[in-house]
Design an enzyme around this catalytic site. Structure first.
Site, PDB file in Angstrom:
ATOM      1  N   TYR A  44      16.242  30.308   7.933  1.00  0.00           N
ATOM      2  CA  TYR A  44      15.102  31.069   8.444  1.00  0.00           C
ATOM      3  C   TYR A  44      15.170  31.249   9.958  1.00  0.00           C
ATOM      4  O   TYR A  44      15.488  30.315  10.705  1.00  0.00           O
ATOM      5  CB  TYR A  44      13.793  30.360   8.098  1.00  0.00           C
ATOM      6  CG  TYR A  44      13.362  30.543   6.660  1.00  0.00           C
ATOM      7  CD1 TYR A  44      13.056  31.806   6.153  1.00  0.00           C
ATOM      8  CD2 TYR A  44      13.247  29.446   5.820  1.00  0.00           C
ATOM      9  CE1 TYR A  44      12.653  31.969   4.838  1.00  0.00           C
ATOM     10  CE2 TYR A  44      12.837  29.595   4.500  1.00  0.00           C
ATOM     11  CZ  TYR A  44      12.546  30.863   4.012  1.00  0.00           C
ATOM     12  OH  TYR A  44      12.143  31.017   2.706  1.00  0.00           O
ATOM     13  N   LYS A  55       0.833  -1.200   0.000  1.00  0.00           N
ATOM     14  CA  LYS A  55       0.000   0.000   0.000  1.00  0.00           C
ATOM     15  C   LYS A  55       0.872   1.256   0.000  1.00  0.00           C
ATOM     16  O   LYS A  55       2.097   1.179   0.137  1.00  0.00           O
ATOM     17  CB  LYS A  55      -0.925  -0.002   1.225  1.00  0.00           C
ATOM     18  CG  LYS A  55      -0.201   0.035   2.565  1.00  0.00           C
ATOM     19  CD  LYS A  55      -1.166   0.009   3.726  1.00  0.00           C
ATOM     20  CE  LYS A  55      -0.398   0.053   5.045  1.00  0.00           C
ATOM     21  NZ  LYS A  55      -1.306   0.145   6.215  1.00  0.00           N
ATOM     22  N   MET A  80      11.623  24.651   2.365  1.00  0.00           N
ATOM     23  CA  MET A  80      10.813  23.886   1.419  1.00  0.00           C
ATOM     24  C   MET A  80      11.657  23.102   0.418  1.00  0.00           C
ATOM     25  O   MET A  80      11.367  21.942   0.115  1.00  0.00           O
ATOM     26  CB  MET A  80       9.866  24.818   0.662  1.00  0.00           C
ATOM     27  CG  MET A  80       8.941  24.079  -0.299  1.00  0.00           C
ATOM     28  SD  MET A  80       7.844  25.169  -1.225  1.00  0.00           S
ATOM     29  CE  MET A  80       6.753  25.735   0.085  1.00  0.00           C
ATOM     30  N   ARG A 110     -10.444   0.429  15.068  1.00  0.00           N
ATOM     31  CA  ARG A 110     -10.150   1.226  13.882  1.00  0.00           C
ATOM     32  C   ARG A 110     -11.015   0.729  12.713  1.00  0.00           C
ATOM     33  O   ARG A 110     -11.942   1.395  12.309  1.00  0.00           O
ATOM     34  CB  ARG A 110      -8.652   1.169  13.552  1.00  0.00           C
ATOM     35  CG  ARG A 110      -8.206   2.188  12.552  1.00  0.00           C
ATOM     36  CD  ARG A 110      -6.705   2.181  12.343  1.00  0.00           C
ATOM     37  NE  ARG A 110      -6.214   0.922  11.792  1.00  0.00           N
ATOM     38  CZ  ARG A 110      -4.985   0.743  11.323  1.00  0.00           C
ATOM     39  NH1 ARG A 110      -4.115   1.730  11.379  1.00  0.00           N
ATOM     40  NH2 ARG A 110      -4.609  -0.419  10.832  1.00  0.00           N
TER      41      ARG A 110
END
Length: 349
Positions: free
Chosen positions: A244, A35, A292, A130
């Site tokens: 940053y 998956k 990013m 679940r």
């Protein structure tokens, strides 16, 4: 901008399947979970590799994933859908011979009405809360469901990665109470459950993360290497900051490289100022925040500017990087971005 190179070792995936397969007896079939696009490494290439290794049962989350695996494998291998038979899936399930693991009375009704006589499995809730039919629901519909000859009955362990957790034994007991005497093949264990021993194996195991080199399979062969190209390097003087919000300041002159990757590529921001990148085995710490598209790295220890630095490698596997990010190896793998050039070694896929 150059992009990173993600190298996937298909022989390691096959070897990990074979190693997990060897942990169970001859009467137990080892499937494979592919998956989330094969845990981020490509469902088609992973499935073909695992089929050649011997897997004949494959597990995915949704019918759309099953369609991709069917295209890769052709007819023959069984493809089970954890999410069951959702509205809108009927044609795909029928046309591609997918096996939905029915999770609720609504799904049972949908499947039996839309595709009478078609293959299906049953998922039971043994305590994870679940997916799956709860004990009272199963008691109410088991006679009808069993009369339709399900291919498999399964449940899922919530704490298999913690071998001493009492929840494992509780779920095993509940699963046995719900399924003993049904005469249907059963499956309880993914990678962690496989490692818990034969009491948890039943008829089918379904390893996932262990195939791709992650914990809790500590003996897994590493499957991925991720190399990030250096775009630029500069000398940073004492007192100057990098990145940053100036979260890192040089205490002495440092040679800092900027590499082409960032959180858009699945390099999680919490590793800022924590993890290392490597060149020929030498660790080079990340300095400043992961942004990013870019990461800044102190390469002063190298004495040279390398063409690329490795963030996943022999020295730092997916779980090492996960620890630095405060997460798990699953998230590291499934977050790997689309911009990487994906290369394979070994295998034939």
């Amino acid at each position: 901008m150059a992009t990173g190179t993600l190298t996937i070792d298909l022989d390691a995936i096959a070897a990990n399947w074979q190693a997990l397969n060897s942990l169970s007896g001859d009467t137990v079939e080892t499937g494979a979970v592919v998956k989330a696009d094969g845990y981020g490494l490509g469902a088609a290439r992973a499935a073909r590799t695992l089929a050649r290794a011997g897997a004949q049962k494959f597990f995915v989350a949704a019918a759309e994933e099953g369609a991709a695996v069917r295209e890769a494998l052709g007819r023959g291998p069984e493809i089970f859908i954890f999410g069951g038979h959702m509205a809108g899936d009927t044609d795909m399930i029928h046309d591609l011979d997918l096996v939905p693991m029915l999770n609720s009375i609504d799904q049972l009704t949908r499947h039996f009405e839309a595709l009478p006589g078609a293959a299906f499995g049953i998922q039971l809730d043994s305590g994870m809360n679940r997916l799956g039919l709860e004990p009272a629901e199963w008691a109410a519909v088991s006679e009808l469901a069993l009369s339709q000859c399900p291919k498999l009955i399964m449940s899922h362990l919530a704490s298999a990665d913690e071998p001493t957790s009492p929840q494992n034994a509780d779920q095993l007991r509940q699963f046995r109470e719900m399924t003993d005497g049904t005469g249907v093949p059963r499956s309880l264990s993914a990678t962690g459950g496989t490692l818990l021993g034969p009491d948890y194996h039943f008829d089918v195991t379904r390893p996932g993360i262990g195939l791709y080199g992650g914990l809790p399979f500590a003996d897994a062969k590493p499957v991925v290497r991720l190399s990030l190209p250096v775009i630029q390097a500069r000398l940073v003087a004492p007192g100057e900051s990098v990145g940053y919000n100036a979260t890192w300041t040089a205490q002495e002159e440092k040679l800092v490289a900027t590499v082409a990757a960032g959180y858009a590529d699945g390099i999680l921001r919490p590793i800022s100022n924590k993890a290392d990148l490597y060149f020929n085995g030498t660790p080079c710490p990340i300095v400043g925040r992961v942004s990013m598209d870019l990461i800044t790295v102190d390469i002063s220890a190298l004495g040279e500017i390398p063409p690329a630095l490795d963030i996943l490698c022999t020295e730092q596997g997916v779980d090492d990087l996960a620890n630095a990010a405060g997460t798990i190896g699953y998230e590291i793998l499934t977050s790997l971005g689309a911009r990487y050039e994906r290369k394979t070694i070994g295998g034939f896929a």
